[in-house]
Design a protein around this motif. Structure first.
Motif, PDB file in Angstrom:
ATOM      1  N   VAL A   1       0.847  -1.199   0.000  1.00  0.00           N
ATOM      2  CA  VAL A   1       0.000   0.000   0.000  1.00  0.00           C
ATOM      3  C   VAL A   1       0.881   1.247   0.000  1.00  0.00           C
ATOM      4  CG1 VAL A   1      -1.672   1.343   1.347  1.00  0.00           C
ATOM      5  CG2 VAL A   1      -1.941  -1.138   1.139  1.00  0.00           C
ATOM      6  N   SER A   2       1.884   1.248   0.858  1.00  0.00           N
ATOM      7  CA  SER A   2       2.765   2.401   0.996  1.00  0.00           C
ATOM      8  C   SER A   2       3.483   2.728  -0.317  1.00  0.00           C
ATOM      9  CB  SER A   2       3.801   2.135   2.097  1.00  0.00           C
ATOM     10  OG  SER A   2       4.765   3.164   2.125  1.00  0.00           O
ATOM     11  N   TYR A   3       4.056   1.721  -0.947  1.00  0.00           N
ATOM     12  CA  TYR A   3       4.799   1.975  -2.184  1.00  0.00           C
ATOM     13  C   TYR A   3       3.877   2.445  -3.298  1.00  0.00           C
ATOM     14  CZ  TYR A   3       9.194  -0.011  -0.463  1.00  0.00           C
ATOM     15  OH  TYR A   3      10.358  -0.256   0.219  1.00  0.00           O
ATOM     16  N   ALA A   4       2.704   1.834  -3.414  1.00  0.00           N
ATOM     17  CA  ALA A   4       1.762   2.272  -4.449  1.00  0.00           C
ATOM     18  C   ALA A   4       1.353   3.725  -4.217  1.00  0.00           C
ATOM     19  CB  ALA A   4       0.533   1.365  -4.467  1.00  0.00           C
ATOM     20  N   ALA A   5       1.032   4.070  -2.970  1.00  0.00           N
ATOM     21  CA  ALA A   5       0.616   5.437  -2.655  1.00  0.00           C
ATOM     22  C   ALA A   5       1.775   6.420  -2.778  1.00  0.00           C
ATOM     23  CB  ALA A   5       0.027   5.487  -1.244  1.00  0.00           C
ATOM     24  N   SER A   6       2.961   6.023  -2.328  1.00  0.00           N
ATOM     25  CA  SER A   6       4.106   6.933  -2.442  1.00  0.00           C
ATOM     26  C   SER A   6       4.482   7.134  -3.901  1.00  0.00           C
ATOM     27  CB  SER A   6       5.304   6.428  -1.630  1.00  0.00           C
ATOM     28  OG  SER A   6       5.790   5.202  -2.126  1.00  0.00           O
TER      29      SER A   6
ATOM     30  N   ALA B   1      15.439   3.734   3.284  1.00  0.00           N
ATOM     31  CA  ALA B   1      14.123   4.308   2.996  1.00  0.00           C
ATOM     32  C   ALA B   1      14.250   5.459   2.002  1.00  0.00           C
ATOM     33  CB  ALA B   1      13.451   4.782   4.287  1.00  0.00           C
ATOM     34  N   LEU B   2      15.220   6.330   2.218  1.00  0.00           N
ATOM     35  CA  LEU B   2      15.421   7.446   1.285  1.00  0.00           C
ATOM     36  C   LEU B   2      15.743   6.925  -0.113  1.00  0.00           C
ATOM     37  CD1 LEU B   2      15.695  10.406   0.561  1.00  0.00           C
ATOM     38  CD2 LEU B   2      18.038  10.333   1.462  1.00  0.00           C
ATOM     39  N   LEU B   3      16.614   5.938  -0.209  1.00  0.00           N
ATOM     40  CA  LEU B   3      17.003   5.403  -1.516  1.00  0.00           C
ATOM     41  C   LEU B   3      15.834   4.770  -2.264  1.00  0.00           C
ATOM     42  CD1 LEU B   3      20.523   3.948  -0.683  1.00  0.00           C
ATOM     43  CD2 LEU B   3      20.010   5.934  -2.129  1.00  0.00           C
ATOM     44  N   ILE B   4      14.931   4.080  -1.548  1.00  0.00           N
ATOM     45  CA  ILE B   4      13.807   3.475  -2.258  1.00  0.00           C
ATOM     46  C   ILE B   4      12.885   4.556  -2.793  1.00  0.00           C
ATOM     47  CG2 ILE B   4      12.281   3.040  -0.281  1.00  0.00           C
ATOM     48  CD1 ILE B   4      12.766   0.791  -3.389  1.00  0.00           C
ATOM     49  N   TYR B   5      12.694   5.644  -2.048  1.00  0.00           N
ATOM     50  CA  TYR B   5      11.850   6.724  -2.558  1.00  0.00           C
ATOM     51  C   TYR B   5      12.510   7.414  -3.750  1.00  0.00           C
ATOM     52  CZ  TYR B   5       9.236   5.782   1.641  1.00  0.00           C
ATOM     53  OH  TYR B   5       8.522   5.154   2.628  1.00  0.00           O
TER      54      TYR B   5
ATOM     55  N   ASN C   1       9.504   3.712 -11.081  1.00  0.00           N
ATOM     56  CA  ASN C   1       8.149   3.602 -10.531  1.00  0.00           C
ATOM     57  C   ASN C   1       8.190   2.640  -9.341  1.00  0.00           C
ATOM     58  OD1 ASN C   1       7.410   0.828 -11.392  1.00  0.00           O
ATOM     59  ND2 ASN C   1       7.426   1.699 -13.456  1.00  0.00           N
ATOM     60  N   ALA C   2       7.110   2.641  -8.581  1.00  0.00           N
ATOM     61  CA  ALA C   2       7.080   1.874  -7.333  1.00  0.00           C
ATOM     62  C   ALA C   2       7.190   0.370  -7.569  1.00  0.00           C
ATOM     63  CB  ALA C   2       5.803   2.194  -6.551  1.00  0.00           C
ATOM     64  N   THR C   3       6.545  -0.125  -8.593  1.00  0.00           N
ATOM     65  CA  THR C   3       6.571  -1.564  -8.847  1.00  0.00           C
ATOM     66  C   THR C   3       7.968  -2.042  -9.189  1.00  0.00           C
ATOM     67  OG1 THR C   3       4.269  -1.547  -9.573  1.00  0.00           O
ATOM     68  CG2 THR C   3       5.618  -3.419 -10.272  1.00  0.00           C
ATOM     69  N   LEU C   4       8.616  -1.389 -10.142  1.00  0.00           N
ATOM     70  CA  LEU C   4       9.951  -1.831 -10.537  1.00  0.00           C
ATOM     71  C   LEU C   4      10.973  -1.627  -9.426  1.00  0.00           C
ATOM     72  CD1 LEU C   4      10.023  -0.716 -14.265  1.00  0.00           C
ATOM     73  CD2 LEU C   4       9.712  -3.007 -13.327  1.00  0.00           C
ATOM     74  N   ALA C   5      10.885  -0.502  -8.724  1.00  0.00           N
ATOM     75  CA  ALA C   5      11.819  -0.270  -7.621  1.00  0.00           C
ATOM     76  C   ALA C   5      11.670  -1.354  -6.557  1.00  0.00           C
ATOM     77  CB  ALA C   5      11.584   1.112  -7.018  1.00  0.00           C
ATOM     78  N   SER C   6      10.434  -1.713  -6.234  1.00  0.00           N
ATOM     79  CA  SER C   6      10.224  -2.725  -5.195  1.00  0.00           C
ATOM     80  C   SER C   6      10.638  -4.117  -5.675  1.00  0.00           C
ATOM     81  CB  SER C   6       8.775  -2.727  -4.718  1.00  0.00           C
ATOM     82  OG  SER C   6       7.899  -3.147  -5.741  1.00  0.00           O
ATOM     83  N   LEU C   7      10.503  -4.388  -6.971  1.00  0.00           N
ATOM     84  CA  LEU C   7      10.925  -5.692  -7.489  1.00  0.00           C
ATOM     85  C   LEU C   7      12.441  -5.859  -7.424  1.00  0.00           C
ATOM     86  CD1 LEU C   7       8.482  -6.181 -10.483  1.00  0.00           C
ATOM     87  CD2 LEU C   7       8.655  -7.605  -8.427  1.00  0.00           C
ATOM     88  N   ILE C   8      13.188  -4.776  -7.515  1.00  0.00           N
ATOM     89  CA  ILE C   8      14.641  -4.854  -7.344  1.00  0.00           C
ATOM     90  C   ILE C   8      14.981  -4.894  -5.859  1.00  0.00           C
ATOM     91  CG2 ILE C   8      16.833  -3.687  -7.761  1.00  0.00           C
ATOM     92  CD1 ILE C   8      15.397  -4.952 -10.269  1.00  0.00           C
ATOM     93  N   GLU C   9      14.296  -4.083  -5.079  1.00  0.00           N
ATOM     94  CA  GLU C   9      14.552  -4.023  -3.641  1.00  0.00           C
ATOM     95  C   GLU C   9      14.306  -5.370  -2.969  1.00  0.00           C
ATOM     96  OE1 GLU C   9      13.003  -1.622   0.301  1.00  0.00           O
ATOM     97  OE2 GLU C   9      11.612  -2.155  -1.299  1.00  0.00           O
ATOM     98  N   ILE C  10      13.456  -6.186  -3.560  1.00  0.00           N
ATOM     99  CA  ILE C  10      13.103  -7.464  -2.940  1.00  0.00           C
ATOM    100  C   ILE C  10      14.320  -8.394  -2.807  1.00  0.00           C
ATOM    101  CG2 ILE C  10      12.479  -8.811  -4.986  1.00  0.00           C
ATOM    102  CD1 ILE C  10       9.952  -9.654  -3.398  1.00  0.00           C
TER     103      ILE C  10
END
Length: 146
Positions: A15-20, A83-87, A94-103
């Protein structure tokens, strides 16, 4: 309960990543978003400490953790930088691709647990899971190099 907490965190982070991602793509600079996040986290943390009767621990941290206070500083600083780097990553792509790498971060958790503390937190199935995560990160990266 650890699994429920971890899965709940994953849902909340989703939720947070989609909203951010929406807020950042609409013009909120990632650094401003991070600052607001840190302010809210500070208020929530202080409220939780007060509600649980642990506010006094803020003034006794060194006595509680002893010589491991350096690891607490490392943990807090790297959590903030992460946290700063992910934002920033969300802002760049975009949030989806950033989170897929962060995983891929669990791989680094295991590596640093071994490097710093000589803890081996892998078994055959977690190695298989790590390999799948790495291959997924590679696929996402290769498909989105632009």
């Amino acid at each position: 309960m650890w699994f429920v907490y971890a899965l709940s965190a994953a849902v909340i982070w989703g939720v947070s990543y989609a909203a951010s991602g929406r807020a950042i793509e609409r013009g909120i600079p990632p650094v401003l978003f991070f600052t607001l996040y840190a302010a809210v986290a500070t208020v929530m943390g202080l409220a939780a400490l007060l509600a649980t009767g642990r506010l006094g621990m803020l003034f006794r941290i060194r006595g509680v953790i002893g010589d491991d206070w350096v690891w607490l500083v490392v943990a807090v600083v790297t959590s903030g930088v992460g946290a700063l780097l992910i934002y920033l990553a969300i802002g760049e792509k975009n949030a989806t691709l950033a989170s897929l790498i962060e995983i891929s971060y669990p791989l680094f958790v295991a590596f640093f647990a071994w490097a710093f503390f000589r803890e081996v937190q892998f078994n055959a199935m977690t190695v298989l899971g790590a390999a799948l995560i790495l291959s997924g990160v590679a696929v996402v990266y290769l498909a989105n190099r632009a």
